[in-house]
Design a protein around this motif. Structure first.
Motif, PDB file in Angstrom:
ATOM      1  N   ASP A  70       0.829  -1.205   0.000  1.00  0.00           N
ATOM      2  CA  ASP A  70       0.000   0.000   0.000  1.00  0.00           C
ATOM      3  C   ASP A  70       0.863   1.254   0.000  1.00  0.00           C
ATOM      4  N   ARG A  71       0.418   2.268  -0.661  1.00  0.00           N
ATOM      5  CA  ARG A  71       1.035   3.592  -0.758  1.00  0.00           C
ATOM      6  C   ARG A  71       2.367   3.582  -1.517  1.00  0.00           C
ATOM      7  N   CYS A  72       2.726   2.428  -2.081  1.00  0.00           N
ATOM      8  CA  CYS A  72       3.955   2.383  -2.904  1.00  0.00           C
ATOM      9  C   CYS A  72       3.534   2.286  -4.372  1.00  0.00           C
ATOM     10  N   HIS A  73       4.443   2.623  -5.264  1.00  0.00           N
ATOM     11  CA  HIS A  73       4.162   2.359  -6.667  1.00  0.00           C
ATOM     12  C   HIS A  73       5.414   1.812  -7.342  1.00  0.00           C
ATOM     13  N   VAL A  74       5.182   1.145  -8.483  1.00  0.00           N
ATOM     14  CA  VAL A  74       6.296   0.512  -9.199  1.00  0.00           C
ATOM     15  C   VAL A  74       6.475   1.180 -10.542  1.00  0.00           C
ATOM     16  N   GLU A  75       7.718   1.511 -10.841  1.00  0.00           N
ATOM     17  CA  GLU A  75       8.050   2.079 -12.147  1.00  0.00           C
ATOM     18  C   GLU A  75       9.329   1.414 -12.614  1.00  0.00           C
ATOM     19  N   ASN A  76       9.330   0.888 -13.789  1.00  0.00           N
ATOM     20  CA  ASN A  76      10.524   0.246 -14.351  1.00  0.00           C
ATOM     21  C   ASN A  76      11.190  -0.715 -13.369  1.00  0.00           C
ATOM     22  N   CYS A  77      10.418  -1.616 -12.842  1.00  0.00           N
ATOM     23  CA  CYS A  77      10.937  -2.638 -11.916  1.00  0.00           C
ATOM     24  C   CYS A  77      11.543  -2.047 -10.650  1.00  0.00           C
ATOM     25  N   LYS A  78      11.113  -0.844 -10.287  1.00  0.00           N
ATOM     26  CA  LYS A  78      11.587  -0.239  -9.030  1.00  0.00           C
ATOM     27  C   LYS A  78      10.373   0.117  -8.186  1.00  0.00           C
ATOM     28  N   LEU A  79      10.463  -0.224  -6.923  1.00  0.00           N
ATOM     29  CA  LEU A  79       9.393   0.098  -5.987  1.00  0.00           C
ATOM     30  C   LEU A  79       9.719   1.429  -5.321  1.00  0.00           C
ATOM     31  N   HIS A  80       8.749   2.336  -5.313  1.00  0.00           N
ATOM     32  CA  HIS A  80       8.955   3.648  -4.692  1.00  0.00           C
ATOM     33  C   HIS A  80       8.127   3.700  -3.416  1.00  0.00           C
ATOM     34  N   SER A  81       8.777   3.930  -2.287  1.00  0.00           N
ATOM     35  CA  SER A  81       8.045   3.977  -1.018  1.00  0.00           C
ATOM     36  C   SER A  81       7.467   5.372  -0.820  1.00  0.00           C
ATOM     37  N   PRO A  82       6.505   5.509   0.086  1.00  0.00           N
ATOM     38  CA  PRO A  82       5.929   6.843   0.311  1.00  0.00           C
ATOM     39  C   PRO A  82       6.974   7.853   0.774  1.00  0.00           C
ATOM     40  N   ALA A  83       8.027   7.390   1.456  1.00  0.00           N
ATOM     41  CA  ALA A  83       9.045   8.333   1.931  1.00  0.00           C
ATOM     42  C   ALA A  83      10.164   8.535   0.910  1.00  0.00           C
ATOM     43  N   GLY A  84      10.046   7.869  -0.243  1.00  0.00           N
ATOM     44  CA  GLY A  84      11.031   8.113  -1.294  1.00  0.00           C
ATOM     45  C   GLY A  84      12.123   7.060  -1.408  1.00  0.00           C
ATOM     46  N   TRP A  85      11.988   5.958  -0.719  1.00  0.00           N
ATOM     47  CA  TRP A  85      12.986   4.882  -0.847  1.00  0.00           C
ATOM     48  C   TRP A  85      12.710   4.109  -2.127  1.00  0.00           C
ATOM     49  N   ILE A  86      13.764   3.857  -2.902  1.00  0.00           N
ATOM     50  CA  ILE A  86      13.592   3.134  -4.167  1.00  0.00           C
ATOM     51  C   ILE A  86      14.349   1.820  -4.086  1.00  0.00           C
ATOM     52  N   SER A  87      13.661   0.734  -4.381  1.00  0.00           N
ATOM     53  CA  SER A  87      14.328  -0.581  -4.278  1.00  0.00           C
ATOM     54  C   SER A  87      13.836  -1.484  -5.412  1.00  0.00           C
ATOM     55  N   PRO A  88      14.611  -2.533  -5.711  1.00  0.00           N
ATOM     56  CA  PRO A  88      14.229  -3.396  -6.835  1.00  0.00           C
ATOM     57  C   PRO A  88      12.872  -4.083  -6.628  1.00  0.00           C
ATOM     58  N   PHE A  89      12.117  -4.201  -7.679  1.00  0.00           N
ATOM     59  CA  PHE A  89      10.855  -4.944  -7.665  1.00  0.00           C
ATOM     60  C   PHE A  89      10.793  -5.610  -9.035  1.00  0.00           C
ATOM     61  N   GLU A  90      11.521  -6.722  -9.137  1.00  0.00           N
ATOM     62  CA  GLU A  90      11.800  -7.254 -10.476  1.00  0.00           C
ATOM     63  C   GLU A  90      10.848  -8.377 -10.868  1.00  0.00           C
ATOM     64  N   HIS A  91       9.558  -8.089 -10.819  1.00  0.00           N
ATOM     65  CA  HIS A  91       8.599  -9.128 -11.167  1.00  0.00           C
ATOM     66  C   HIS A  91       8.081  -8.926 -12.577  1.00  0.00           C
ATOM     67  N   THR A  92       8.777  -9.522 -13.531  1.00  0.00           N
ATOM     68  CA  THR A  92       8.252  -9.443 -14.890  1.00  0.00           C
ATOM     69  C   THR A  92       7.145 -10.477 -15.064  1.00  0.00           C
ATOM     70  N   ASP A  93       7.227 -11.552 -14.287  1.00  0.00           N
ATOM     71  CA  ASP A  93       6.198 -12.589 -14.304  1.00  0.00           C
ATOM     72  C   ASP A  93       5.159 -12.241 -13.228  1.00  0.00           C
ATOM     73  N   PRO A  94       3.903 -12.083 -13.596  1.00  0.00           N
ATOM     74  CA  PRO A  94       2.905 -11.692 -12.582  1.00  0.00           C
ATOM     75  C   PRO A  94       2.596 -12.805 -11.585  1.00  0.00           C
ATOM     76  N   ILE A  95       2.921 -14.047 -11.933  1.00  0.00           N
ATOM     77  CA  ILE A  95       2.615 -15.160 -11.027  1.00  0.00           C
ATOM     78  C   ILE A  95       3.902 -15.971 -10.806  1.00  0.00           C
ATOM     79  N   PRO A  96       4.893 -15.394 -10.139  1.00  0.00           N
ATOM     80  CA  PRO A  96       6.159 -16.109 -10.010  1.00  0.00           C
ATOM     81  C   PRO A  96       5.960 -17.453  -9.317  1.00  0.00           C
ATOM     82  N   GLY A  97       6.737 -18.418  -9.764  1.00  0.00           N
ATOM     83  CA  GLY A  97       6.666 -19.751  -9.148  1.00  0.00           C
ATOM     84  C   GLY A  97       5.651 -20.653  -9.817  1.00  0.00           C
ATOM     85  N   TRP A  98       4.769 -20.107 -10.640  1.00  0.00           N
ATOM     86  CA  TRP A  98       3.703 -20.905 -11.257  1.00  0.00           C
ATOM     87  C   TRP A  98       3.787 -20.807 -12.776  1.00  0.00           C
ATOM     88  N   TYR A  99       3.480 -21.905 -13.434  1.00  0.00           N
ATOM     89  CA  TYR A  99       3.385 -21.865 -14.898  1.00  0.00           C
ATOM     90  C   TYR A  99       2.440 -22.976 -15.351  1.00  0.00           C
TER      91      TYR A  99
END
Ligand code: AHR
Length: 791
Positions: free
Chosen positions: A55-84
């Motif tokens: 909640d209150r975060c958003h993702v841009e170009n595989c980066k998660l942006h926190s409400p306070a401005g922290w940017i960290s990797p969010f590398e989920h190109t697969d929407p359902i990781p672990g499943w196929y």
């Protein structure tokens, strides 16, 4: 190359008993230590929530942006990781995340499987586990899941453990009977070994069905507990002979936003009632390894329990969010309820819940750490509230102050029982400061060295790193009247998602590997003794390297002028004003690096205006990125408090007593520093404020303890140098005992040697008998030895 050294031991001069809690474990949910690690769940993304954005975060170009401005990797190109899906030719099917009609509020997403057409063959939806599902021939696996079906689907599912080519190892079947969520369970027995099996749900008929909370556990967990732990990883921990378990973090407790902070109440009860949450270690935790399981883990391993509670601050370094003081009561209540859950009678609300969860007896939580690595006035305010609340209701709980940037037991006059100090530094730091605690005030709080590891250029966890830590540990042991607890960090890392190196133990689905540091921890943990006895070391040493340029905060640039750096009669640098555009200056993330990092002996003269934020002047700054940073810091606050500290890696150590000076914020101060040989002097307006003499780095460090029950003297010797140390050992107060007995030695050909998951025992200790000629023990280069001598 040889050098000589001397160790003199007075076996009859007991200094104090050993601290029974000196060595413990710090478990954090980091690098999949829990999910995909010690928590034996085999299904990754079991609730299909791994890609939920907090909640209150958003993702841009595989980066998660926190409400306070922290940017960290969010590398989920697969929407359902672990499943196929595996779809036979001619069939049509797809899988989707579905948030309509969820199982319940805490499980908002399910997997919708639409098998549109299955004229022949099968449609399978498969889970790959945490980088493969490890299965063993003859082992039973307990599967459970929630399922429902749409009208028109006849409901038969085949459930198999198999390889990716369809070779089946275990088979079961289930018929989905309802359009409402129902729980289904079955056991599967594998007839093959495979480290990378998959779990498949297959249908041979068309239709739509949903899956939720798919869970697969081997029957063989630690003590055969349900929702239990991986026995091999627990086994590694047991080898360390720990005395307590700190959990569940670490920064994991803090999070980078309110929603990513650890809230224990969301982690108890039936798995279907728990909330998963995104961690700041870049994956989502199921919280299947929840508060109850941590307490249970400690109890099952015979350990004291230490819960780290969020004190209303998220990780301040990231940057953080603060719970306003007026809203803090909810968080304080959470802490009180956590204690009641762990220790309260079954007649209490939370105690009764614990009983309902299978543990009527109180667990006996003993320690509570208030916050993790929080600092500053915000922490102090919150600490007081938490401390007073816990002491009022549970005076028997031992509280821990989480100081990070105030190492040196500066607790600002607050009531503190134990201080948690953290060190992540380089080899020299641990070797040089092996005697740090010799100089600590005994009238202050006890010390818990809650996190430490040699991290600089040590990604693989080398022998030398382990020996440097061992040198520091001899100092902890010599001072265990004061340093009563310690724990290496981090403990675990899955090799497939390691966010912090080195960790103590690496693993994948089937294999484990202890680093050389693991072996040091094990050796020190196994050979405790009962009393610390007097012992002295005479050894040659080397000087610590004192070199580096200067640094100041960029935000203070307009409050600094007339900088002169000279060496003897030579002027190295003269700048009336500082800015990033000058050739001698370089900007680095808010700091202006000044001059040449290879400078060594020099004088500095500079004028500074303290303003409301004070001045921070870096000296002997090697101008290196944060994880390797190395400098002295003269901090002058606006209120006139002056400190001289050393920063190495993520560590801070006090170099000289703090001083309080009368200054005016609005007056220009004259700061001068001289660096001559190994001595640094700081002058303010001509007055000497701090003086620091850098200590030499000894080749040999040692500690001796007595094991009266076994009638043995235990001598620990640590040599991180390239020299063979011919160590003369003099034992007094024990008759004329020969220096002989059993030795455990950790060494290797090269100080950079490390263990790997493929070669986990390359650097490992060897036990053998030893007998010294003329009391001289030949301690190999780059070695730690523990000698047990019958006396
Ligand atoms: O051990 C890894 C991290 O280091 C911990 O989460 C944190 O407390 C420290 O900064």
């Amino acid at each position: 190359m040889r050098k000589s050294a001397n160790v003199t031991i007075h076996a009859d001069k007991i200094r104090f008993p050993v601290s029974s809690t000196l060595y413990g474990l710090f478990f954090e949910e980091i690098s999949h230590a829990g999910d995909g690690g010690i928590y034996a769940e085999l299904i990754r993304n079991r609730s299909f929530e791994d890609t939920l954005v907090p909640d209150r975060c958003h993702v841009e170009n595989c980066k998660l942006h926190s409400p306070a401005g922290w940017i960290s990797p969010f590398e989920h190109t697969d929407p359902i990781p672990g499943w196929y899906t595996q779809i036979s030719e001619g069939c049509e099917a797809e899988i989707k995340l579905d948030d309509e009609l969820p199982l319940n509020e805490t499980n908002p997403i399910s997997l919708r499987v639409e098998a549109a057409s299955v004229p022949h063959g099968r449609v399978s939806v498969c889970n790959t586990g945490f980088w493969g599902i490890p299965v063993r021939s003859g082992e039973t696996y307990n599967l459970s899941f929630y399922g429902k079906k749409a009208d028109g689907f006849q409901g038969d599912l085949e459930i198999t453990l198999e390889d990716r080519s369809g070779n089946v190892y275990a088979f079961g079947s289930v018929t989905l009977t309802s359009g409402e969520w129902l729980k289904y369970e079955l056991t599967l027995e594998s007839d093959r070994d495979d480290a990378e099996a998959i779990l498949a749900f297959s249908t041979q008929s068309a239709g739509t069905f949903w899956l939720e909370l798919v869970s697969l556990f081997p029957a063989t967990t630690f003590l055969h507990k349900k929702n239990g732990l991986r026995p091999d990883l627990v086994g590694m921990l047991q080898q360390l002979k720990p005395s307590f378990l700190r959990f569940p973090g670490g920064c994991f407790v803090e999070g980078f936003s309110v929603e990513t902070a650890y809230r224990w109440k969301k982690t108890i009860g039936d798995l279907s009632e728990r909330t998963s949450h995104w961690t700041l270690w870049q994956y989502r935790t199921t919280n299947g390894l929840g508060y109850h399981e941590y307490l249970q883990m400690a109890e099952d391993m015979g350990l004291e329990m230490m819960f780290v509670v969020n004190c209303g601050l998220t990780c301040q370094g990231r940057p953080g969010e603060m719970i306003p003081m007026e809203d803090l009561s909810e968080w304080v209540q959470d802490m009180l309820d956590a204690i009641e859950y762990a220790n309260g009678p079954v007649t209490s609300y939370w105690g009764s819940l614990r009983a309902k969860h299978g543990h009527p007896e109180p667990f006996g939580l003993k320690y509570l750490e208030i916050g993790n690595e929080n600092f500053g006035p915000e922490y102090n305010l919150r600490y007081r509230v938490f401390y007073e609340s816990v002491k009022e209701k549970y005076p028997e709980i031992v509280t821990i102050w989480n100081t990070h940037w105030e190492v040196g037991t500066e607790t600002k006059g607050l009531p503190v029982e134990i201080v948690d100090e953290h060190f992540y530094a380089d080899n020299d730091f641990y070797q040089q400061y092996h005697d740090m605690y010799d100089h600590y005030d005994r009238s202050g709080p006890k010390i818990y060295v809650g996190e430490y590891a040699m991290i600089v250029d040590n990604k693989t966890g080398t022998l030398l790193g382990a020996l440097s830590e061992a040198a520091f540990m001899t100092g902890m042991e010599r001072n265990q009247d004061l340093v009563t607890m310690s724990s290496y960090a981090p403990l675990f890392a899955n090799i497939h998602h390691t966010v912090w190196d080195p960790s103590l133990i690496y693993f994948d689905g089937t294999r484990v590997c202890g680093t050389p540091s693991f072996h040091i921890q094990k050796m020190f943990g196994e050979h405790r003794g009962e009393y610390v006895v007097d012992s002295y070391v005479a050894t040659e040493s080397r000087s610590a390297d004192l070199y580096g340029g200067l640094g100041v905060e960029e935000k203070a640039l307009d409050r600094i002028r007339d900088l002169i750096v000279s060496s003897g009669s030579e002027t190295l640098l003269r700048l009336n004003r500082l800015s990033g555009s000058q050739p001698q200056c370089r900007e680095f993330h808010g700091t202006l690096w000044i001059g040449d990092p290879s400078w060594s002996q020099y004088d500095v003269s500079v004028k500074a205006l303290l303003g409301s934020e004070g001045i921070r002047l870096r000296l002997l700054d090697r101008h290196l990125p944060w994880d390797k940073q190395n400098y002295l810091l003269w901090e002058l606050d606006s209120d006139g408090e002056s400190r001289l500290v050393r920063i190495v890696g993520w560590s801070r150590v006090k170099l000289a007593p703090n001083r309080k000076i009368t200054v005016q914020e609005s007056d220009w101060q004259h700061m001068q520093v001289t660096i001559v040989n190994d001595t640094v002097k700081c002058f303010l307006n001509g007055e000497l404020i701090h003086e620091y003499q850098s200590a030499p780095i000894p080749y040999l460090t040692s500690v001796s303890t007595l094991d009266r029950t076994a009638g043995e003297l235990i001598i620990k010797l640590v040599n991180p140098s390239p020299y063979l140390l011919e160590t003369e050992i003099h034992i007094h107060g024990a008759g004329n005992v020969p220096v002989q007995g059993i030795q455990t030695v950790l060494t290797s050909g090269n100080p950079k040697d490390a263990n790997t998951i493929d070669l986990p025992e390359s650097v490992s200790p060897k036990d053998s008998d030893f007998k010294c000629d003329n009391n001289v023990y030949p301690l190999p280069p780059y070695a730690a030895a523990i000698l047990r001598i019958k006396i």
